[in-house]
Design an enzyme around this catalytic site. Sequence first.
Site, PDB file in Angstrom:
ATOM      1  N   ARG A  15      32.689  41.208  48.762  1.00 52.81           N
ATOM      2  CA  ARG A  15      33.861  42.036  49.025  1.00 52.81           C
ATOM      3  C   ARG A  15      34.168  43.006  47.880  1.00 52.81           C
ATOM      4  O   ARG A  15      35.002  43.877  48.016  1.00 52.81           O
ATOM      5  CB  ARG A  15      35.077  41.123  49.305  1.00 52.81           C
ATOM      6  CG  ARG A  15      34.992  40.440  50.658  1.00 52.81           C
ATOM      7  CD  ARG A  15      35.987  39.285  50.759  1.00 52.81           C
ATOM      8  NE  ARG A  15      35.508  38.082  50.075  1.00 52.81           N
ATOM      9  CZ  ARG A  15      36.222  36.971  49.927  1.00 52.81           C
ATOM     10  NH1 ARG A  15      37.462  36.909  50.381  1.00 52.81           N
ATOM     11  NH2 ARG A  15      35.716  35.918  49.320  1.00 52.81           N
ATOM     12  N   GLY A 136      42.316  28.849  50.297  1.00 49.83           N
ATOM     13  CA  GLY A 136      42.378  27.569  50.986  1.00 49.83           C
ATOM     14  C   GLY A 136      43.807  27.058  50.895  1.00 49.83           C
ATOM     15  O   GLY A 136      44.483  27.239  49.885  1.00 49.83           O
ATOM     16  N   ASN A 383      24.738  69.887   9.925  1.00 54.17           N
ATOM     17  CA  ASN A 383      23.996  68.701   9.500  1.00 54.17           C
ATOM     18  C   ASN A 383      22.646  68.562  10.190  1.00 54.17           C
ATOM     19  O   ASN A 383      21.839  67.751   9.802  1.00 54.17           O
ATOM     20  CB  ASN A 383      24.844  67.439   9.762  1.00 54.17           C
ATOM     21  CG  ASN A 383      25.209  67.283  11.228  1.00 54.17           C
ATOM     22  OD1 ASN A 383      25.335  68.275  11.946  1.00 54.17           O
ATOM     23  ND2 ASN A 383      25.356  66.062  11.676  1.00 54.17           N
TER      24      ASN A 383
HETATM   25  C1  UD1 Z   1      37.437  29.200  47.073  1.00 50.64           C
HETATM   26  C2  UD1 Z   1      37.961  27.864  47.656  1.00 50.64           C
HETATM   27  C3  UD1 Z   1      39.381  28.102  48.183  1.00 50.64           C
HETATM   28  C4  UD1 Z   1      40.259  28.587  47.043  1.00 50.64           C
HETATM   29  C5  UD1 Z   1      39.666  29.822  46.376  1.00 50.64           C
HETATM   30  C6  UD1 Z   1      40.429  30.114  45.106  1.00 50.64           C
HETATM   31  C7  UD1 Z   1      36.057  26.623  48.534  1.00 50.64           C
HETATM   32  C8  UD1 Z   1      35.313  26.209  49.746  1.00 50.64           C
HETATM   33  N1  UD1 Z   1      37.091  27.424  48.733  1.00 50.64           N
HETATM   34  O1  UD1 Z   1      37.365  30.140  48.120  1.00 50.64           O
HETATM   35  O2  UD1 Z   1      39.902  26.871  48.701  1.00 50.64           O
HETATM   36  O3  UD1 Z   1      41.559  28.871  47.538  1.00 50.64           O
HETATM   37  O4  UD1 Z   1      38.294  29.628  46.016  1.00 50.64           O
HETATM   38  O5  UD1 Z   1      40.053  31.323  44.516  1.00 50.64           O
HETATM   39  O6  UD1 Z   1      35.724  26.177  47.449  1.00 50.64           O
HETATM   40  N2  UD1 Z   1      30.204  30.152  44.113  1.00 50.64           N
HETATM   41  C9  UD1 Z   1      28.981  29.669  43.681  1.00 50.64           C
HETATM   42  N3  UD1 Z   1      28.060  29.287  44.600  1.00 50.64           N
HETATM   43  C10 UD1 Z   1      28.301  29.325  45.932  1.00 50.64           C
HETATM   44  C11 UD1 Z   1      29.543  29.826  46.375  1.00 50.64           C
HETATM   45  C12 UD1 Z   1      30.475  30.217  45.445  1.00 50.64           C
HETATM   46  O7  UD1 Z   1      28.734  29.598  42.467  1.00 50.64           O
HETATM   47  O8  UD1 Z   1      27.408  28.943  46.691  1.00 50.64           O
HETATM   48  C13 UD1 Z   1      31.189  30.572  43.118  1.00 50.64           C
HETATM   49  C14 UD1 Z   1      31.541  32.049  43.234  1.00 50.64           C
HETATM   50  O9  UD1 Z   1      30.716  32.811  42.394  1.00 50.64           O
HETATM   51  C15 UD1 Z   1      32.999  32.069  42.770  1.00 50.64           C
HETATM   52  C16 UD1 Z   1      33.516  30.699  43.138  1.00 50.64           C
HETATM   53  O10 UD1 Z   1      32.377  29.857  43.319  1.00 50.64           O
HETATM   54  O11 UD1 Z   1      33.086  32.251  41.374  1.00 50.64           O
HETATM   55  C17 UD1 Z   1      34.356  30.708  44.406  1.00 50.64           C
HETATM   56  O12 UD1 Z   1      33.589  31.189  45.490  1.00 50.64           O
HETATM   57  P1  UD1 Z   1      34.194  32.168  46.588  1.00 50.64           P
HETATM   58  O13 UD1 Z   1      33.141  32.454  47.572  1.00 50.64           O
HETATM   59  O14 UD1 Z   1      34.878  33.299  45.952  1.00 50.64           O
HETATM   60  O15 UD1 Z   1      35.271  31.189  47.266  1.00 50.64           O
HETATM   61  P2  UD1 Z   1      36.625  31.583  47.993  1.00 50.64           P
HETATM   62  O16 UD1 Z   1      36.309  32.019  49.388  1.00 50.64           O
HETATM   63  O17 UD1 Z   1      37.410  32.491  47.165  1.00 50.64           O
HETATM   64 CA    CA Z   2      37.036  33.546  45.247  1.00 54.83          CA
END
Ligand code: UD1
Ligand code: CA
Length: 454
Positions: A15, A136, A383
């Site tokens: 995004r 979440g 220079n």
């Molecule tokens: C996640 C939470 C959500 C919370 C929110 C807070 C889950 C399922 N959901 O959602 O409940 O409210 O964060 O900001 O955990 N990442 C990895 N590997 C992956 C997927 C993600 O390292 O396979 C890392 C991303 O780089 C990021 C973080 O985990 O730094 C969160 O991932 P993201 O996809 O942004 O989760 P949200 O949809 O924001």
């Molecule tokens: Ca996130």
Amino acid sequence: MPLDVIVLAAGQGKRMRSRLPKVLHALGGRPLLAHVLDAARALGARNTVVVHGHGAEQVKGAFAEEKIQWVLQAEQLGTGHAVQQALPCIGGDGEVLILYGDVPLIRPASLQRLVSAAGDGLAVMTAELDDPRGYGRVVRNGSGKVERIVEEKDAAPAERAIREINAGFMALGARRLAGWLAQIGNQNAQKEYYLTDLVTLAVKDRVAVSAVKVEDAAEVAGVNSRRELAALERAYQRREAERLLDAGVSLADPARIDVRGSLECGDDVAIDVNCVFEGRVSLGARVRVGPNCVLRDVSVGADSEVRAFSHLEDSAIGERCQVGPYARLRPGASLADEVHVGNFVEVKASRLGKGSKANHLSYIGDAEVGARVNVGAGTITCNYDGAAKHRTIIEDECFIGSDATLVAPVRIARGSYIGAGSTINKDTPAGQLTVARARQVSLPGWKPPKKTKT
Ligand code: UD1
Ligand code: CA
């Protein structure tokens, strides 16, 4: 008990619509991940494990100096899957704190509260938001106990109305973590292994789940889009401005200052509007910075003034100096005490000695300027000969007339006077006036040319 920190940073951040991995996007001039690592460091963790994936080399390269264990998550199958990859790097005996690389403004004190709250169970960090969209939601049962966390994409309409959100931070024992991770599946809207399912598993196993609420929404704000990043940047800058005000700095408008790095200030520093500070900047006591200045990696001595619209980079300014308005100090500019550098003067890789002045329209590059020198308007140090750079030396107490051209390498000896408009390409003798320009002549009988009709 020893503490291990796992930071999730493998996601691409679709995004953001960017080629840059999300955790490398800058907040306050530093990558998002750097802020999270700062918070982790403040907790004194035994290991800091960063799960990376998208843009792996770029992310690792940006933190080459840090003491980090890197774990590759080649395919991003969800936050639960990401934590699973990190398990081999952490001890089985300790406490684990899980952080998200895209939630940068969490305060160490809040994390400390989270770790303490976990005890023998599981602790999650939450916040009440006016606009919980995208997060979440924390679902509680009739008696107020946390029951589970539901992702927005999986949530029923009534659940979407819940304003308590999951910040993404969790603390629990390493052994329980490993046991529960092995049980999570990916039957959900995103076909991902959700870390948040740990809450459901804890409840099922009758393990205590505590929710630690933070009041400041900025602490738990995640960055998923440029809009969110821009909003969080303002929150960060507001924090920085408040820190400066609390430390005794005057800000003409706390909403119009940007600190992208570290800014150290002595007593009674005053900063006007729209100034940007980058890298490491230090301002001595009573320094005044006028409006619209940019200072990057600069130190300014006590009682000096930087006037409006000046651009200073990689430079050192002594005490009681006056710089600007419209001055440009480039890397390697070094001003001793009581130096004046005025409008449209550019100084690069040069030292100006105590009390010297270059007040108007000059280029001073690769020069060594002594004390009490007056550099006249329009003076240029030439220079560069097209292939190499050469140095200009101007000894103490010289007077350089306006529009002089000093062709380097050249030495202007102590107390030399240089006539206005001179082009100097040979060393000058001390204490003498040197003039190097065509003699002025007027031609008697000269007539202006006549226009011929065509
Ligand atoms: C996640 C939470 C959500 C919370 C929110 C807070 C889950 C399922 N959901 O959602 O409940 O409210 O964060 O900001 O955990 N990442 C990895 N590997 C992956 C997927 C993600 O390292 O396979 C890392 C991303 O780089 C990021 C973080 O985990 O730094 C969160 O991932 P993201 O996809 O942004 O989760 P949200 O949809 O924001
Ligand atoms: Ca996130």
